[in-house]
Design a protein around this motif. Structure first.
Motif, short mmCIF file in Angstrom:
data_model
loop_
_atom_site.label_atom_id
_atom_site.label_comp_id
_atom_site.label_asym_id
_atom_site.label_seq_id
_atom_site.Cartn_x
_atom_site.Cartn_y
_atom_site.Cartn_z
N TYR A 174 0.69 -1.16 0.03
CA TYR A 174 0.04 0.02 -0.19
C TYR A 174 0.74 1.27 -0.05
CZ TYR A 174 -4.34 -2.85 0.18
OH TYR A 174 -5.35 -3.51 -0.09
N HIS B 232 -2.10 7.99 -1.36
CA HIS B 232 -0.86 8.39 -0.80
C HIS B 232 0.07 7.72 -1.97
CE1 HIS B 232 -2.54 5.65 2.12
NE2 HIS B 232 -1.68 4.59 1.51
N PHE C 16 -1.69 4.96 12.68
CA PHE C 16 -0.76 3.89 13.33
C PHE C 16 -0.06 4.68 14.66
CE2 PHE C 16 -0.59 2.26 8.85
CZ PHE C 16 -1.70 1.30 9.15
N PHE D 142 -0.64 7.91 7.30
CA PHE D 142 -0.21 6.39 7.62
C PHE D 142 1.25 6.21 8.16
CE2 PHE D 142 -4.21 6.39 5.08
CZ PHE D 142 -4.88 5.59 5.95
N GLN E 41 4.86 6.87 3.50
CA GLN E 41 3.57 6.97 2.83
C GLN E 41 3.09 8.59 2.65
OE1 GLN E 41 1.45 3.69 4.89
NE2 GLN E 41 1.11 2.90 3.22
N GLU F 68 -13.00 1.81 0.38
CA GLU F 68 -12.40 1.07 1.65
C GLU F 68 -12.60 2.39 2.40
OE1 GLU F 68 -9.29 0.12 4.60
OE2 GLU F 68 -8.96 1.44 2.99
N ASP G 41 -6.42 -6.52 7.35
CA ASP G 41 -6.14 -5.56 8.36
C ASP G 41 -6.70 -6.07 9.79
OD1 ASP G 41 -5.02 -3.71 6.85
OD2 ASP G 41 -6.93 -2.74 6.19
N ARG H 115 -1.43 -12.85 7.49
CA ARG H 115 -1.21 -12.64 6.08
C ARG H 115 -0.15 -13.81 5.85
NH1 ARG H 115 -0.04 -6.19 5.99
NH2 ARG H 115 -2.20 -5.51 6.55
C1 GLC Z 1 -5.98 0.61 3.66
C2 GLC Z 1 -5.22 -0.70 3.72
C3 GLC Z 1 -4.43 -0.95 5.06
C4 GLC Z 1 -3.48 0.18 4.43
C5 GLC Z 1 -3.84 1.55 4.49
C6 GLC Z 1 -2.64 2.49 4.08
O1 GLC Z 1 -6.46 0.83 5.09
O2 GLC Z 1 -6.41 -1.94 3.66
O3 GLC Z 1 -3.83 -2.23 4.65
O4 GLC Z 1 -2.31 0.08 5.73
O5 GLC Z 1 -4.91 1.50 3.67
O6 GLC Z 1 -2.65 2.27 2.74
#
Ligand code: GLC
Length: 650
Positions: free
Chosen positions: A144, A184, A226, A248, A252, A326, A396, A524
């Motif tokens: 990601y 991102h 996070f 994040f 990113q 999402e 996730d 995973r």
């Molecule tokens: C979404 C993805 C996750 C990732 C986040 C940042 O929530 O499912 O796995 O960490 O985006 O890209």
């Protein structure tokens, strides 16, 4: 809609359009552009109308769509026309999905192609291949953090491999779902590299600040995604000598959608993947697309306008492609990602039903359905032509972001109840056999989410270790029960790879310095295909789970009322251990299915008289899943521990 200003602009754009575009036969493209241009123009105007180069940017946008239409393969254009006619295609109960990491599931894209038989054996016909775009070696947040939006991660293959896979899937009627990480890029993406090198043009692709003044202002109202691994929302970049927004991880970089160049680039990328043969695109982290000082920078109005533009533009070039949002946010906010309209989805046709997922886990821990009922009651009614992605487990963490009021309404104290859930799933509660790990532990708030494979969370790992047959049986029952819930609720069920064969936690991530700090890697897995073979050997755990889920998928496909036409009625019954809902046919009154699930570890009974018309049956009931009569004593239905029924009249 016809409106003078936008129509005049469209005429000007078409007069100026490059000859290599205008000389092509783009009939369908122009009719769709005409139909959508009023919307596109007003959204673009809302976001960028105050810019001097507005018309130039609008010209670029139209040309981007046209170029991608020209490149759209013939067979995909034909599919677009088919789906225009059969516009409710994605609401059908015929679809059953699975999400997977290509590397963990099959090594690479070629391997995945060779394993398509696995999906067909199980009945899965929609496969979400999680991020496969080029990303940095080392930390990439599971792909990601993208470093090239138009290339494939060489670890799993090439663009050609993907096209081959897409073709083969189409031949077998399996839908391909791909991710587009719209919020991102990786700090190693070309745009970021140019920004680091001091290119103003690319610094404007991100949110960059010379000092802490603006970042500190933002931080006052922005939560941390996070908190453990990446506290704060900004990172100092030594090369650029600037703070850059990183909501994040610190690698990113958040894209700056106040810049129309970013929006146009991303539309180009979305259409690029549509043209590679994706049927469905999962738009990642859409709640975060717009940042505003003084807000949480989530679910902002403009984020929705951007998604509407994505949708409008995709409809012009590749209308057969639908989007998954999402957005793991509160129910009242999630529903908005379908787009606020009377009927059709103006943003994303599909959205993750994280609420239902988390509520199901609450029922597993409490062994009752009080909060589940309450939460489903509060789930807003969605648009007719939009649907949920229902899942038990995904790549996730599981977050318990329920509304405090719902928790209180069930007689629990919110903080204590959340703590109970965390303790329960990490195995720190009496009689809990769950083997989850905390994720995103926030020392400031004490909040945490949960990692762990489905099998390990429901106690299978513990049961196998202790060789406790009864506990093995219970864990399997729970796995089946949870799957029965996502198959019958209404929406697309999305299985998670490994779950259909009871894959346990995988601790090997602890040996990898780039994964060690992120417990999500525990669920995973890399599939061990020798173990997976056990699914064909009666008596094994793998066989028991696989064969039941396989049957369940086959039966679901036969039950038309399991299509999603907003045709579900929650039936709250007196017994707090039973989750009961009815599914009916919007046109045929005598077609219905009554779903009854028992989350407790004891058999429960339900007085059918309680169900009003749903219980007033004329003929004997049959459980469609097992093809047998359920146990009924007088008018009391008896449901075994962790059992469920899909009931209809014989
Ligand atoms: C979404 C993805 C996750 C990732 C986040 C940042 O929530 O499912 O796995 O960490 O985006 O890209």
């Amino acid at each position: 809609m016809y409106e003078q200003v936008s129509h005049t602009l469209l005429n000007d754009i078409l007069n100026r359009i490059k000859p290599e575009i205008s000389k092509q036969d783009l009939r369908h493209f122009y009719t769709r552009l005409g139909a959508n241009f009023y919307g596109i123009h007003s959204l673009f105007q809302r976001l960028y109308g105050d810019r001097e180069d507005f018309e130039e940017q609008a010209q670029k946008l139209v040309e981007t769509m046209a170029y991608q239409y020209i490149k759209r393969p013939k067979e995909l254009r034909a599919l677009d026309l088919e789906r225009e006619k059969d516009y409710n295609w994605f609401l059908s109960q015929q679809w059953v999905g699975m999400a997977l990491y290509c590397k963990g599931f099959a090594g690479n894209l070629k391997g995945l192609r060779e394993r398509l038989y696995y999906f067909q054996d199980l009945g899965v016909n929609m496969v979400h291949v999680m991020p496969i775009m080029r990303c940095p070696e080392g930390s990439s947040d599971g792909g990601y953090a993208v470093s090239d939006f138009r290339d494939i991660n060489p670890e799993v293959g090439t663009l050609e491999d993907l096209q081959d896979l897409a073709k083969e899937m189409r031949r077998r009627d399996i839908l391909l779902v791909l991710d587009v990480v719209v919020n991102h890029t990786s700090n190693q993406h070309y745009w970021a590299a140019q920004a680091k090198a001091g290119e103003k043009k690319y610094q404007d692709y991100f949110y960059c600040f010379e000092n802490r003044n603006v970042p500190d202002m933002f931080e006052q109202s922005m939560p941390e995604v996070f908190p453990e691994n990446a506290p704060g929302n900004f990172t100092w970049d030594e090369d650029m000598q600037r703070w850059v927004m990183t909501v994040f991880n610190d690698f990113q970089w958040d894209l700056n959608y106040t810049n129309p160049a970013v929006l146009i680039e991303m539309i180009n990328i979305i259409l690029f993947w549509a043209n590679q043969g994706a049927d469905i695109l999962r738009l990642d982290a859409v709640a975060f697309l717009w940042k505003k000082i003084g807000s949480t920078c989530q679910n902002e109005r403009e984020a929705h306008l951007i998604l509407q533009l994505f949708k409008d533009c995709c409809q012009v070039t590749a209308p057969g492609v639908v989007f998954i949002a999402e957005a793991i946010v509160a129910p009242l906010e999630v529903i908005k990602y379908f787009g606020e309209d009377a009927v059709i989805a103006k943003e994303c046709e599909i959205a993750y039903n994280a609420t239902y997922m988390a509520l199901l886990w609450d029922a597993v821990a409490t062994k009752n359905v009080r909060l589940l009922n309450q939460g489903i009651k509060n789930l807003p009614v969605k648009l007719d032509r939009a649907t949920w992605l229902n899942y038990v487990r995904c790549h996730d963490d599981i977050g318990f972001g329920f509304d405090d009021r719902s928790i209180v309404a069930c007689g629990y104290e919110p903080a204590r109840h959340r703590k109970f859930l965390i303790d329960y799933f990490t195995g720190n509660y009496e009689n809990s056999h769950a083997r989850g790990l905390p994720f995103g532990l926030n020392p400031k708030t004490g909040d945490a989410r949960i990692s762990g494979s489905l099998a390990s969370l429901v106690g299978l790992e513990y049961a196998l270790e202790t060789e406790d047959d009864a506990a093995i049986d219970d864990a399997i029952k729970l796995i089946i029960l949870l799957h029965s819930m996502i198959m019958s609720f209404g929406g697309l069920p999305l299985l998670y790879y490994g779950d259909a064969i009871g894959t346990l936690n995988d601790d090997s991530y602890r040996d990898d310095p780039f994964k060690r700090g992120d417990t999500r890697w525990v669920h995973r897995p890399s599939i061990d295909w020798e173990v997976a073979e056990q699914r064909n050997i009666p008596g094994t755990v793998e066989y028991k789970i696989f064969s039941e889920i396989k049957r369940m998928i086959a039966v679901r496909k036969e039950i038309e009322v399991f299509s999603d036409f907003n045709n579900r009625e929650l039936l709250e019954v007196e017994n707090p251990y039973l989750f009961v809902f009815g599914r009916n046919h919007p046109q045929r009154a005598n077609e219905w299915v009554l779903v009854v699930a028992n989350f407790s570890d004891r058999p429960q009974h339900l007085n059918l008289e309680e169900l009003g018309p749903w219980g007033a049956t004329q003929r004997p009931l049959v459980d469609l899943y097992r093809g047998e009569s359920p146990d009924i004593f007088k008018r009391s239905l008896v449901i075994p521990r962790f059992g469920f029924y899909w009931l209809a009249e014989r």
